[in-house]
Design a protein around this motif. Structure first.
Motif, PDB file in Angstrom:
ATOM      1  N   GLN A   1       0.843  -1.186   0.000  1.00  0.00           N
ATOM      2  CA  GLN A   1       0.000   0.000   0.000  1.00  0.00           C
ATOM      3  C   GLN A   1       0.876   1.232   0.000  1.00  0.00           C
ATOM      4  OE1 GLN A   1      -3.361   2.079   2.779  1.00  0.00           O
ATOM      5  NE2 GLN A   1      -3.303  -0.132   2.768  1.00  0.00           N
ATOM      6  N   ALA A   2       0.449   2.221  -0.783  1.00  0.00           N
ATOM      7  CA  ALA A   2       1.139   3.511  -0.813  1.00  0.00           C
ATOM      8  C   ALA A   2       0.083   4.601  -0.838  1.00  0.00           C
ATOM      9  CB  ALA A   2       2.037   3.620  -2.041  1.00  0.00           C
ATOM     10  N   ARG A   3       0.310   5.631  -0.011  1.00  0.00           N
ATOM     11  CA  ARG A   3      -0.606   6.772   0.045  1.00  0.00           C
ATOM     12  C   ARG A   3       0.192   8.052  -0.108  1.00  0.00           C
ATOM     13  NH1 ARG A   3      -4.496   5.447   5.227  1.00  0.00           N
ATOM     14  NH2 ARG A   3      -5.384   3.539   4.367  1.00  0.00           N
ATOM     15  N   TRP A   4      -0.153   8.833  -1.120  1.00  0.00           N
ATOM     16  CA  TRP A   4       0.453  10.136  -1.331  1.00  0.00           C
ATOM     17  C   TRP A   4      -0.458  11.147  -0.649  1.00  0.00           C
ATOM     18  CZ3 TRP A   4       0.991   6.084  -4.478  1.00  0.00           C
ATOM     19  CH2 TRP A   4       2.248   5.852  -5.028  1.00  0.00           C
ATOM     20  N   MET A   5       0.155  12.016   0.173  1.00  0.00           N
ATOM     21  CA  MET A   5      -0.648  12.928   0.969  1.00  0.00           C
ATOM     22  C   MET A   5      -0.037  14.320   1.001  1.00  0.00           C
ATOM     23  SD  MET A   5      -1.374  10.224   4.036  1.00  0.00           S
ATOM     24  CE  MET A   5      -2.998  10.684   4.579  1.00  0.00           C
ATOM     25  N   LYS A   6      -0.917  15.296   1.214  1.00  0.00           N
ATOM     26  CA  LYS A   6      -0.498  16.680   1.418  1.00  0.00           C
ATOM     27  C   LYS A   6      -1.257  17.180   2.643  1.00  0.00           C
ATOM     28  CE  LYS A   6      -1.943  20.470  -0.872  1.00  0.00           C
ATOM     29  NZ  LYS A   6      -2.211  21.325  -2.019  1.00  0.00           N
ATOM     30  N   ALA A   7      -0.531  17.654   3.639  1.00  0.00           N
ATOM     31  CA  ALA A   7      -1.129  18.161   4.873  1.00  0.00           C
ATOM     32  C   ALA A   7      -2.083  17.137   5.494  1.00  0.00           C
ATOM     33  CB  ALA A   7      -1.828  19.494   4.626  1.00  0.00           C
TER      34      ALA A   7
ATOM     35  N   ARG B   1      -2.627  13.882  -4.766  1.00  0.00           N
ATOM     36  CA  ARG B   1      -1.555  13.703  -5.743  1.00  0.00           C
ATOM     37  C   ARG B   1      -1.958  14.418  -7.020  1.00  0.00           C
ATOM     38  NH1 ARG B   1       1.128   8.026  -7.666  1.00  0.00           N
ATOM     39  NH2 ARG B   1       3.190   8.811  -8.209  1.00  0.00           N
ATOM     40  N   ALA B   2      -1.043  15.180  -7.550  1.00  0.00           N
ATOM     41  CA  ALA B   2      -1.318  15.994  -8.740  1.00  0.00           C
ATOM     42  C   ALA B   2      -1.012  15.220 -10.023  1.00  0.00           C
ATOM     43  CB  ALA B   2      -0.482  17.272  -8.676  1.00  0.00           C
ATOM     44  N   ASN B   3      -1.253  15.851 -11.145  1.00  0.00           N
ATOM     45  CA  ASN B   3      -0.912  15.352 -12.478  1.00  0.00           C
ATOM     46  C   ASN B   3      -1.618  14.051 -12.853  1.00  0.00           C
ATOM     47  OD1 ASN B   3       0.882  17.542 -12.862  1.00  0.00           O
ATOM     48  ND2 ASN B   3       2.405  16.462 -11.638  1.00  0.00           N
ATOM     49  N   ASP B   4      -2.857  13.887 -12.387  1.00  0.00           N
ATOM     50  CA  ASP B   4      -3.684  12.724 -12.714  1.00  0.00           C
ATOM     51  C   ASP B   4      -2.992  11.404 -12.360  1.00  0.00           C
ATOM     52  OD1 ASP B   4      -6.145  11.672 -13.582  1.00  0.00           O
ATOM     53  OD2 ASP B   4      -5.309  11.177 -15.526  1.00  0.00           O
ATOM     54  N   LEU B   5      -2.319  11.400 -11.208  1.00  0.00           N
ATOM     55  CA  LEU B   5      -1.690  10.182 -10.703  1.00  0.00           C
ATOM     56  C   LEU B   5      -2.474   9.705  -9.480  1.00  0.00           C
ATOM     57  CD1 LEU B   5       2.022  11.315 -10.962  1.00  0.00           C
ATOM     58  CD2 LEU B   5       0.850   9.664 -12.434  1.00  0.00           C
ATOM     59  N   PRO B   6      -2.570   8.392  -9.247  1.00  0.00           N
ATOM     60  CA  PRO B   6      -3.339   7.908  -8.102  1.00  0.00           C
ATOM     61  C   PRO B   6      -2.712   8.322  -6.771  1.00  0.00           C
ATOM     62  CG  PRO B   6      -2.286   6.082  -9.248  1.00  0.00           C
ATOM     63  CD  PRO B   6      -2.018   7.306 -10.048  1.00  0.00           C
ATOM     64  N   SER B   7      -3.570   8.676  -5.804  1.00  0.00           N
ATOM     65  CA  SER B   7      -3.109   9.077  -4.472  1.00  0.00           C
ATOM     66  C   SER B   7      -3.018   7.880  -3.526  1.00  0.00           C
ATOM     67  CB  SER B   7      -4.051  10.124  -3.886  1.00  0.00           C
ATOM     68  OG  SER B   7      -5.373   9.632  -3.844  1.00  0.00           O
TER      69      SER B   7
ATOM     70  N   ILE C   1      -0.717  -7.979  -8.282  1.00  0.00           N
ATOM     71  CA  ILE C   1      -1.753  -7.233  -9.007  1.00  0.00           C
ATOM     72  C   ILE C   1      -2.181  -6.031  -8.186  1.00  0.00           C
ATOM     73  CG2 ILE C   1      -4.164  -7.326  -9.812  1.00  0.00           C
ATOM     74  CD1 ILE C   1      -3.692 -10.210 -10.630  1.00  0.00           C
ATOM     75  N   VAL C   2      -2.257  -4.881  -8.837  1.00  0.00           N
ATOM     76  CA  VAL C   2      -2.794  -3.686  -8.184  1.00  0.00           C
ATOM     77  C   VAL C   2      -4.298  -3.875  -8.067  1.00  0.00           C
ATOM     78  CG1 VAL C   2      -3.156  -1.202  -8.390  1.00  0.00           C
ATOM     79  CG2 VAL C   2      -0.953  -2.190  -9.031  1.00  0.00           C
ATOM     80  N   CYS C   3      -4.809  -3.941  -6.829  1.00  0.00           N
ATOM     81  CA  CYS C   3      -6.243  -4.212  -6.654  1.00  0.00           C
ATOM     82  C   CYS C   3      -7.058  -2.962  -6.344  1.00  0.00           C
ATOM     83  CB  CYS C   3      -6.489  -5.315  -5.639  1.00  0.00           C
ATOM     84  SG  CYS C   3      -5.466  -5.332  -4.200  1.00  0.00           S
ATOM     85  N   VAL C   4      -6.434  -1.875  -5.891  1.00  0.00           N
ATOM     86  CA  VAL C   4      -7.160  -0.620  -5.670  1.00  0.00           C
ATOM     87  C   VAL C   4      -6.284   0.536  -6.121  1.00  0.00           C
ATOM     88  CG1 VAL C   4      -8.158   0.938  -3.942  1.00  0.00           C
ATOM     89  CG2 VAL C   4      -8.474  -1.520  -3.704  1.00  0.00           C
ATOM     90  N   ARG C   5      -6.910   1.446  -6.868  1.00  0.00           N
ATOM     91  CA  ARG C   5      -6.278   2.725  -7.215  1.00  0.00           C
ATOM     92  C   ARG C   5      -7.299   3.816  -6.954  1.00  0.00           C
ATOM     93  NH1 ARG C   5      -3.465   2.777 -12.894  1.00  0.00           N
ATOM     94  NH2 ARG C   5      -5.574   2.303 -13.573  1.00  0.00           N
ATOM     95  N   GLN C   6      -6.848   4.860  -6.274  1.00  0.00           N
ATOM     96  CA  GLN C   6      -7.737   5.962  -5.923  1.00  0.00           C
ATOM     97  C   GLN C   6      -7.048   7.277  -6.257  1.00  0.00           C
ATOM     98  OE1 GLN C   6      -8.773   5.897  -1.786  1.00  0.00           O
ATOM     99  NE2 GLN C   6      -9.963   7.761  -1.874  1.00  0.00           N
ATOM    100  N   TRP C   7      -7.813   8.212  -6.831  1.00  0.00           N
ATOM    101  CA  TRP C   7      -7.309   9.527  -7.182  1.00  0.00           C
ATOM    102  C   TRP C   7      -7.975  10.551  -6.281  1.00  0.00           C
ATOM    103  CZ3 TRP C   7      -7.670   5.535 -10.435  1.00  0.00           C
ATOM    104  CH2 TRP C   7      -6.661   5.334 -11.376  1.00  0.00           C
ATOM    105  N   SER C   8      -7.178  11.435  -5.670  1.00  0.00           N
ATOM    106  CA  SER C   8      -7.713  12.452  -4.764  1.00  0.00           C
ATOM    107  C   SER C   8      -6.935  13.746  -4.906  1.00  0.00           C
ATOM    108  CB  SER C   8      -7.615  11.995  -3.307  1.00  0.00           C
ATOM    109  OG  SER C   8      -8.300  10.796  -3.098  1.00  0.00           O
ATOM    110  N   ILE C   9      -7.657  14.833  -4.681  1.00  0.00           N
ATOM    111  CA  ILE C   9      -7.061  16.165  -4.589  1.00  0.00           C
ATOM    112  C   ILE C   9      -7.534  16.748  -3.261  1.00  0.00           C
ATOM    113  CG2 ILE C   9      -6.958  18.496  -5.588  1.00  0.00           C
ATOM    114  CD1 ILE C   9      -5.702  16.581  -7.496  1.00  0.00           C
ATOM    115  N   ASP C  10      -6.605  17.143  -2.412  1.00  0.00           N
ATOM    116  CA  ASP C  10      -6.930  17.735  -1.105  1.00  0.00           C
ATOM    117  C   ASP C  10      -7.935  16.904  -0.320  1.00  0.00           C
ATOM    118  OD1 ASP C  10      -5.188  19.901  -1.568  1.00  0.00           O
ATOM    119  OD2 ASP C  10      -6.748  20.994  -2.643  1.00  0.00           O
TER     120      ASP C  10
END
Length: 167
Positions: free
Chosen positions: A56-62, A67-73, A83-92
Motif C-alpha cells: 500500500q502507498a498513500r500520497w498525501m499533502k497536509a 496527488r497531482a498530475n492525474d496520478l493515483p493518491s 496485481i494492483v487491486c485498488v487505485r484511488q485519485w484524490s485532490i486535497d
C-alpha cells in the motif's frame, strides 16, 4: 524495530521486520506532524516482509490524500500476485479525476478483472449519461450494476445503454 530519521523539513518513521530486517512501514511527516512527503514520494508505505512488494502507498499533502498530475493518491497491491487491486485519485482529500475517468478502481486480485469503478468530482459522485458507481462481475469483467449520480445526488435508475460523457 522502529527507526527515526530527519530529511530536511520532514521526519521519517521506519519500521523493520525483526526476522528479515526489511522495511515493513515507512511514514513521512511535515513540520506540522501531518502525513506528507517531498518529491512525489508516498507519505505512507506498507511492505510485505516476505515478498518485499509494496502492498500500500498513500500520497498525501497536509495529512489528506492528494496527488497531482492525474496520478493515483492511493495504490493497494496484492503481496501474493503483485496485481494492483485498488487505485484511488484524490485532490486535497476529495475523490477527484478530470474527464470521464474513474477516481476509484477495484480490480479482482485473482482474475485481474475490474470489480468496481467510482466517478467523482471534488468528493461527490458525478457522471452524466452513465453510472457514477459501477459494479462488474469479477470473473467476466462484465458490468452488472450501475448507480447514477450528479453532483453528489443519486438519481433514479436509467434505462437503455447510455453513452458516457462528462460535463
Amino acid at each position: 524495530m522502529k527507526l527515526f530519521k530527519q530529511a530536511g523539513e520532514y521526519s521519517i518513521e521506519i519500521w523493520l521486520d525483526p526476522e528479515t530486517g526489511c522495511t515493513v512501514r515507512e511514514f513521512w511527516r511535515n513540520q506540522q506532524n501531518e502525513f506528507e512527503a517531498p518529491d512525489d514520494r508516498p507519505a505512507m508505505a506498507f511492505f510485505c516482509p516476505k515478498t518485499r512488494i509494496r502492498e500500500q502507498a498513500r500520497w498525501m499533502k497536509a495529512g489528506e490524500l492528494h496527488r497531482a498530475n492525474d496520478l493515483p493518491s492511493q495504490i493497494i497491491t496484492s503481496p501474493v500476485t503483485g496485481i494492483v487491486c485498488v487505485r484511488q485519485w484524490s485532490i486535497d482529500g476529495n475523490g477527484h479525476r478530470d474527464g470521464d475517468n474513474p477516481s476509484y478502481e477495484v480490480t479482482n486480485l485473482f482474475t485481474g478483472n475490474r470489480e468496481e469503478l467510482h466517478f467523482e468530482k471534488w468528493g461527490k459522485f458525478h457522471r452524466i449519461g452513465a453510472g457514477a458507481v459501477q459494479y462488474f462481475d469479477p470473473q467476466t469483467g462484465k458490468l452488472t450494476k450501475e448507480d447514477f449520480w450528479e453532483n453528489g445526488v443519486q438519481l433514479p435508475k436509467k434505462s437503455g445503454a447510455p453513452k458516457p460523457s462528462m460535463t
